[in-house]
Design an enzyme around this catalytic site. Sequence first.
Site, short mmCIF file in Angstrom:
data_model
loop_
_atom_site.label_atom_id
_atom_site.label_comp_id
_atom_site.label_asym_id
_atom_site.label_seq_id
_atom_site.Cartn_x
_atom_site.Cartn_y
_atom_site.Cartn_z
N TYR A 228 0.84 -1.21 0.00
CA TYR A 228 0.00 0.00 0.00
C TYR A 228 0.87 1.25 0.00
O TYR A 228 1.88 1.33 0.70
CB TYR A 228 -0.93 0.02 1.21
CG TYR A 228 -2.05 -1.01 1.17
CD1 TYR A 228 -2.29 -1.78 0.04
CD2 TYR A 228 -2.85 -1.23 2.28
CE1 TYR A 228 -3.31 -2.72 0.02
CE2 TYR A 228 -3.87 -2.17 2.27
CZ TYR A 228 -4.09 -2.91 1.13
OH TYR A 228 -5.09 -3.86 1.11
N LEU B 105 -18.67 -1.81 -0.07
CA LEU B 105 -19.58 -0.98 -0.86
C LEU B 105 -19.38 -1.21 -2.36
O LEU B 105 -19.89 -0.46 -3.18
CB LEU B 105 -19.38 0.51 -0.53
CG LEU B 105 -19.55 0.91 0.93
CD1 LEU B 105 -19.52 2.43 1.07
CD2 LEU B 105 -20.84 0.35 1.52
N LEU C 246 -20.46 1.47 -5.44
CA LEU C 246 -21.74 1.20 -6.10
C LEU C 246 -22.89 1.12 -5.10
O LEU C 246 -24.03 1.46 -5.42
CB LEU C 246 -21.65 -0.11 -6.88
CG LEU C 246 -22.76 -0.37 -7.91
CD1 LEU C 246 -22.66 0.59 -9.07
CD2 LEU C 246 -22.68 -1.82 -8.41
N LEU C 247 -22.59 0.69 -3.86
CA LEU C 247 -23.63 0.53 -2.84
C LEU C 247 -23.67 1.70 -1.86
O LEU C 247 -24.32 1.62 -0.83
CB LEU C 247 -23.38 -0.77 -2.06
CG LEU C 247 -23.38 -2.06 -2.90
CD1 LEU C 247 -22.95 -3.25 -2.05
CD2 LEU C 247 -24.75 -2.30 -3.52
#
Length: 329
Positions: free
Chosen positions: A53, A217, A221-222
């Site tokens: 990361y 999510l 999209l959610l």
Amino acid sequence: MKYTQLGRTGLKVSRLVLGTMNFGPQTDEADSHVIMDAALGAGINFFDTANVYGWGENKGRTEEIIGSWFAKGGDRRDKVVLATKVYANMAADGDAWPNHDRLSALNIRRAVDASLKRLRTDHIDLYQFHHIDRRTPVEEIWQAIDTLIAQGKILYAGSSNFPGWKIAQTNEIAQKRGSYGLVSEQCLYNLAERRAEMEVIPAAQEYGLGVIPWSPLHGGLLGGVIKKENEGRRRASGRSADALTNTEVRAQVQAYEDLLDKHGLEPGEAALAWLLTRPGITGPIVGPRTADQLASALRAVELDLSDEVLSGLNEIFPGPGPSPEAFAW
């Protein structure tokens, strides 16, 4: 904050996992520290990261930010269950040397020491294999992990993005060796992507693994994407934008948002709350870029979804059904 047991370990962890992928690329060090302080203050004690990361030229930057936060003291490290991952090539882009990636014993040894240095700690609570490695024998992987456990550098091993068969194979070989085996699986799982219910989650439950869903999510999209778009607050981008070009998917997401609006619920919070109702789930990973996004995630832990809402969500996103029936024609 609500807590649960991490698989077949003695660790008590929060039912939300603080994902740190945005620390560095999208959230600077100072704001990342603010978010981690807020998370710990709210009772979140399970932090997840990965050696890669930071990405690109900044691989490892996220672990460094967590390490500088630990260095502030205040028992920060003692209060956190720390998870990181190994697999990606950590050599500079364009300079990818052999044995600087995957799960060979050599790279695992090298990667652990590098992560410990960046994280400014003497041990990692949960060391996760970021992906399966088809080139390295599982026996070699467990040999390296057992050595690290004996040295006190890690406590437990977990998997990420493993199929069900690989969870079974890895733990069966661990049992034959007398190794402790995997204690968790981090997988893609949310309302819009429920294939993990077919084999991954049943395998994890059978072998006593905690399940840590990522992308709860589904790339936004959610998270109320159509409502935000209509209100001019934010246009869908990336995976969400691509998905919404499909008229069937757009209709499905619209039905989802309409259902939650009818019940006065925020989509992102409801999506997280749904995951917390699912069998075998330890807690979803949330990756807040801001303190406000963290606050929204925290509200989801206290949210009780009614039977009517749960039934409606299941109708909109029905999932594959139970195994082995889900494989039948």
